[in-house]
Design a protein around this motif. Structure first.
Motif, PDB file in Angstrom:
ATOM      1  N   LEU A 233       4.349   5.651   4.195  1.00 36.30           N
ATOM      2  CA  LEU A 233       5.739   5.985   4.492  1.00 36.30           C
ATOM      3  C   LEU A 233       6.628   5.166   3.559  1.00 36.30           C
ATOM      4  CD1 LEU A 233       7.484   6.223   7.973  1.00 36.30           C
ATOM      5  CD2 LEU A 233       8.502   4.880   6.132  1.00 36.30           C
ATOM      6  N   TYR A 234       7.517   5.861   2.845  1.00 36.53           N
ATOM      7  CA  TYR A 234       8.467   5.192   1.956  1.00 36.53           C
ATOM      8  C   TYR A 234       9.879   5.572   2.394  1.00 36.53           C
ATOM      9  CZ  TYR A 234      11.468   4.597  -2.145  1.00 36.53           C
ATOM     10  OH  TYR A 234      12.507   4.262  -2.977  1.00 36.53           O
ATOM     11  N   ALA A 235      10.771   4.596   2.398  1.00 31.85           N
ATOM     12  CA  ALA A 235      12.167   4.861   2.760  1.00 31.85           C
ATOM     13  C   ALA A 235      13.087   4.025   1.894  1.00 31.85           C
ATOM     14  CB  ALA A 235      12.415   4.544   4.238  1.00 31.85           C
ATOM     15  N   THR A 236      14.259   4.576   1.580  1.00 29.31           N
ATOM     16  CA  THR A 236      15.239   3.846   0.785  1.00 29.31           C
ATOM     17  C   THR A 236      16.634   4.082   1.352  1.00 29.31           C
ATOM     18  OG1 THR A 236      16.136   3.500  -1.450  1.00 29.31           O
ATOM     19  CG2 THR A 236      15.499   5.752  -0.867  1.00 29.31           C
ATOM     20  N   SER A 237      17.431   3.032   1.319  1.00 31.51           N
ATOM     21  CA  SER A 237      18.797   3.113   1.841  1.00 31.51           C
ATOM     22  C   SER A 237      19.590   1.924   1.319  1.00 31.51           C
ATOM     23  CB  SER A 237      18.790   3.107   3.374  1.00 31.51           C
ATOM     24  OG  SER A 237      20.121   3.104   3.888  1.00 31.51           O
ATOM     25  N   ASN A 238      20.912   2.044   1.358  1.00 38.57           N
ATOM     26  CA  ASN A 238      21.747   0.882   1.050  1.00 38.57           C
ATOM     27  C   ASN A 238      22.211   0.186   2.321  1.00 38.57           C
ATOM     28  OD1 ASN A 238      23.516   2.804   1.952  1.00 38.57           O
ATOM     29  ND2 ASN A 238      25.015   2.541   0.308  1.00 38.57           N
ATOM     30  N   LYS A 239      21.618   0.593   3.443  1.00 38.41           N
ATOM     31  CA  LYS A 239      21.913  -0.040   4.727  1.00 38.41           C
ATOM     32  C   LYS A 239      20.609  -0.551   5.336  1.00 38.41           C
ATOM     33  CE  LYS A 239      25.802   3.055   5.807  1.00 38.41           C
ATOM     34  NZ  LYS A 239      26.312   4.058   6.775  1.00 38.41           N
ATOM     35  N   THR A 240      20.514  -1.851   5.532  1.00 38.40           N
ATOM     36  CA  THR A 240      19.290  -2.388   6.129  1.00 38.40           C
ATOM     37  C   THR A 240      19.121  -1.920   7.575  1.00 38.40           C
ATOM     38  OG1 THR A 240      20.478  -4.422   6.717  1.00 38.40           O
ATOM     39  CG2 THR A 240      19.227  -4.422   4.653  1.00 38.40           C
ATOM     40  N   SER A 241      20.223  -1.541   8.218  1.00 37.61           N
ATOM     41  CA  SER A 241      20.129  -1.043   9.602  1.00 37.61           C
ATOM     42  C   SER A 241      19.324   0.250   9.664  1.00 37.61           C
ATOM     43  CB  SER A 241      21.525  -0.831  10.188  1.00 37.61           C
ATOM     44  OG  SER A 241      22.273   0.078   9.405  1.00 37.61           O
ATOM     45  N   ASP A 242      19.420   1.085   8.615  1.00 33.46           N
ATOM     46  CA  ASP A 242      18.610   2.314   8.551  1.00 33.46           C
ATOM     47  C   ASP A 242      17.128   1.968   8.527  1.00 33.46           C
ATOM     48  OD1 ASP A 242      20.800   4.009   8.464  1.00 33.46           O
ATOM     49  OD2 ASP A 242      20.832   4.122   6.275  1.00 33.46           O
ATOM     50  N   LEU A 243      16.779   1.005   7.694  1.00 34.62           N
ATOM     51  CA  LEU A 243      15.376   0.634   7.525  1.00 34.62           C
ATOM     52  C   LEU A 243      14.844  -0.087   8.767  1.00 34.62           C
ATOM     53  CD1 LEU A 243      15.613  -0.567   3.817  1.00 34.62           C
ATOM     54  CD2 LEU A 243      15.042   1.704   4.690  1.00 34.62           C
ATOM     55  N   GLU A 244      15.708  -0.860   9.389  1.00 37.17           N
ATOM     56  CA  GLU A 244      15.295  -1.558  10.602  1.00 37.17           C
ATOM     57  C   GLU A 244      14.951  -0.562  11.703  1.00 37.17           C
ATOM     58  OE1 GLU A 244      16.327  -5.522  13.063  1.00 37.17           O
ATOM     59  OE2 GLU A 244      17.482  -4.980  11.293  1.00 37.17           O
ATOM     60  N   LYS A 245      15.689   0.539  11.744  1.00 42.95           N
ATOM     61  CA  LYS A 245      15.413   1.574  12.748  1.00 42.95           C
ATOM     62  C   LYS A 245      14.040   2.200  12.521  1.00 42.95           C
ATOM     63  CE  LYS A 245      17.570   5.514  15.048  1.00 42.95           C
ATOM     64  NZ  LYS A 245      18.701   6.470  15.047  1.00 42.95           N
ATOM     65  N   ILE A 246      13.687   2.393  11.256  1.00 39.97           N
ATOM     66  CA  ILE A 246      12.365   2.942  10.946  1.00 39.97           C
ATOM     67  C   ILE A 246      11.269   1.982  11.380  1.00 39.97           C
ATOM     68  CG2 ILE A 246      10.810   3.551   9.048  1.00 39.97           C
ATOM     69  CD1 ILE A 246      13.161   4.761   7.619  1.00 39.97           C
ATOM     70  N   ILE A 247      11.469   0.690  11.107  1.00 40.91           N
ATOM     71  CA  ILE A 247      10.481  -0.316  11.510  1.00 40.91           C
ATOM     72  C   ILE A 247      10.232  -0.249  13.021  1.00 40.91           C
ATOM     73  CG2 ILE A 247      10.003  -2.798  11.662  1.00 40.91           C
ATOM     74  CD1 ILE A 247       9.909  -1.675   8.825  1.00 40.91           C
ATOM     75  N   LYS A 248      11.276  -0.002  13.782  1.00 46.01           N
ATOM     76  CA  LYS A 248      11.162   0.029  15.244  1.00 46.01           C
ATOM     77  C   LYS A 248      10.594   1.346  15.750  1.00 46.01           C
ATOM     78  CE  LYS A 248      15.028  -3.137  16.150  1.00 46.01           C
ATOM     79  NZ  LYS A 248      16.395  -3.261  16.743  1.00 46.01           N
ATOM     80  N   GLU A 249      10.841   2.442  15.036  1.00 48.03           N
ATOM     81  CA  GLU A 249      10.568   3.761  15.608  1.00 48.03           C
ATOM     82  C   GLU A 249       9.475   4.572  14.912  1.00 48.03           C
ATOM     83  OE1 GLU A 249      14.213   5.934  15.858  1.00 48.03           O
ATOM     84  OE2 GLU A 249      15.214   4.426  17.118  1.00 48.03           O
ATOM     85  N   TYR A 250       8.917   4.082  13.805  1.00 50.47           N
ATOM     86  CA  TYR A 250       7.892   4.902  13.124  1.00 50.47           C
ATOM     87  C   TYR A 250       6.699   5.082  14.053  1.00 50.47           C
ATOM     88  CZ  TYR A 250       4.501   1.209  12.095  1.00 50.47           C
ATOM     89  OH  TYR A 250       3.541   0.235  12.202  1.00 50.47           O
ATOM     90  N   VAL A 251       5.991   6.179  13.835  1.00 52.00           N
ATOM     91  CA  VAL A 251       4.858   6.530  14.703  1.00 52.00           C
ATOM     92  C   VAL A 251       3.565   6.529  13.881  1.00 52.00           C
ATOM     93  CG1 VAL A 251       3.858   8.294  16.204  1.00 52.00           C
ATOM     94  CG2 VAL A 251       6.352   7.963  16.141  1.00 52.00           C
ATOM     95  N   PRO A 252       2.593   5.687  14.227  1.00 49.01           N
ATOM     96  CA  PRO A 252       1.306   5.707  13.517  1.00 49.01           C
ATOM     97  C   PRO A 252       0.370   6.749  14.129  1.00 49.01           C
ATOM     98  CG  PRO A 252       1.360   3.873  15.063  1.00 49.01           C
ATOM     99  CD  PRO A 252       2.679   4.597  15.205  1.00 49.01           C
ATOM    100  N   LEU A 253      -0.119   7.675  13.292  1.00 48.87           N
ATOM    101  CA  LEU A 253      -1.039   8.714  13.773  1.00 48.87           C
ATOM    102  C   LEU A 253      -2.426   8.460  13.209  1.00 48.87           C
ATOM    103  CD1 LEU A 253       1.139  11.927  13.338  1.00 48.87           C
ATOM    104  CD2 LEU A 253       0.873  10.505  15.363  1.00 48.87           C
ATOM    105  N   ALA A 254      -3.414   8.504  14.063  1.00 42.85           N
ATOM    106  CA  ALA A 254      -4.786   8.291  13.610  1.00 42.85           C
ATOM    107  C   ALA A 254      -5.272   9.452  12.764  1.00 42.85           C
ATOM    108  CB  ALA A 254      -5.712   8.091  14.820  1.00 42.85           C
ATOM    109  N   GLN A 255      -4.676  10.640  12.976  1.00 44.52           N
ATOM    110  CA  GLN A 255      -5.057  11.793  12.160  1.00 44.52           C
ATOM    111  C   GLN A 255      -3.914  12.791  12.142  1.00 44.52           C
ATOM    112  OE1 GLN A 255      -8.468  13.570  14.035  1.00 44.52           O
ATOM    113  NE2 GLN A 255      -7.304  14.398  15.741  1.00 44.52           N
ATOM    114  N   VAL A 256      -3.902  13.601  11.083  1.00 45.69           N
ATOM    115  CA  VAL A 256      -2.923  14.687  10.975  1.00 45.69           C
ATOM    116  C   VAL A 256      -3.523  15.910  11.630  1.00 45.69           C
ATOM    117  CG1 VAL A 256      -1.642  16.144   9.383  1.00 45.69           C
ATOM    118  CG2 VAL A 256      -2.062  13.754   8.811  1.00 45.69           C
ATOM    119  N   SER A 257      -2.775  16.494  12.547  1.00 42.37           N
ATOM    120  CA  SER A 257      -3.333  17.644  13.241  1.00 42.37           C
ATOM    121  C   SER A 257      -2.260  18.652  13.568  1.00 42.37           C
ATOM    122  CB  SER A 257      -4.016  17.201  14.531  1.00 42.37           C
ATOM    123  OG  SER A 257      -3.098  16.546  15.376  1.00 42.37           O
TER     124      SER A 257
END
Length: 257
Positions: A233-257
């Motif tokens: 997962l790659y993300a870019t922004s000029n707001k660290t608050s955007d990236l912090e939200k991703i850190i808190k909310e990203y979802v790890p999937l063991a497989q794509v289905s």
């Protein structure tokens, strides 16, 4: 109305799960295994329905699995400086200032100074002995400096590593007297764990076993762009608050289905 209908479906499925679990327990006590298996099938059916139908259940369950597995991941944070008046000495002073304030050490045998090409590759360690791979590079055309920090950590350590990287960035930019609205990137690489980190977007395929790679990109907001590859997962922004939200909310999937 649509939201109300979804809530009703969830409550109904949850009621089935709870009542079926109670039934399973009661039937096991009286050793009625046939009816017990039937009740258990009702539990799994309702649970599967909730998992596939409701985003909240899908996200929470996958985050829990990711937290329990706690696989090793590579987590990177990169930020940039845009100022035509900056030179290598300014960047060196900012780097040394960060080391001093955060009490970072440079690993033995590693470079300490930016070279004539405006580059530095080194390994710094925190007081807690967490190693951070640090790379500084300069774009000679636009005089843009890129500072990249890479952590090799367990998945539970991503949030802590993000906080360290934020402190590094804030102190570094403050020393240069530049704003904190410059571009910042993050990358979560779970290739070794064979886990796919997702945020907002996911994919569903007819024959998932045939997926060897994919690329999904989206402008989530005016400031935030994300790109998803298999295991990354790659993300870019000029707001660290955007990236912090991703850190808190990203979802790890063991497989794509």
């Amino acid at each position: 109305m649509k939201k109300f209908f979804r809530i009703c479906k969830f409550v109904f499925a949850l009621a089935i799960i709870i009542s079926s679990i109670i039934t399973v327990i009661q039937l096991i006590r009286i050793h009625d295994w046939t009816k017990g298996l039937q009740a258990f099938a009702a539990v799994t059916t309702a649970a599967t329905f909730c998992y596939e139908e409701f985003d909240e259940v899908y996200s929470v369950s996958n985050r829990l699995v990711g937290w329990l597995l706690n696989k090793t991941v590579s987590f990177s944070v990169a930020f940039y400086t845009y100022n035509e008046d900056l030179d290598d000495q300014d960047i060196q002073r900012a780097f040394d200032n960060v080391r001093k304030k955060l009490k970072f050490n440079i690993s033995e045998g590693r470079d300490r100074k930016i070279d004539n090409e405006g580059e530095l590759n080194t390994v710094i360690s925190t007081p807690q002995n967490l190693n951070i791979f640090c790379k500084i590079s300069r774009d000679n055309i636009d005089n843009i400096y890129k500072i990249k920090l890479r952590f090799q950590i367990s998945s539970r350590g991503i949030k802590n590593s993000w906080n360290i990287a934020k402190d590094f960035r804030d102190i570094f930019l403050a020393k240069l007297s530049v704003g904190d609205d410059n571009r910042c990137d993050i990358e979560i690489d779970m290739s070794d764990a064979k886990i796919n980190p997702f945020y907002k977007l996911t994919i569903k395929t007819i024959r998932a076993k045939d997926v060897t790679d994919f690329k999904l990109s989206a402008d989530v907001s005016d400031s935030l762009k994300i790109v998803l590859h298999q295991y990354k997962l790659y993300a870019t922004s000029n707001k660290t608050s955007d990236l912090e939200k991703i850190i808190k909310e990203y979802v790890p999937l063991a497989q794509v289905s």
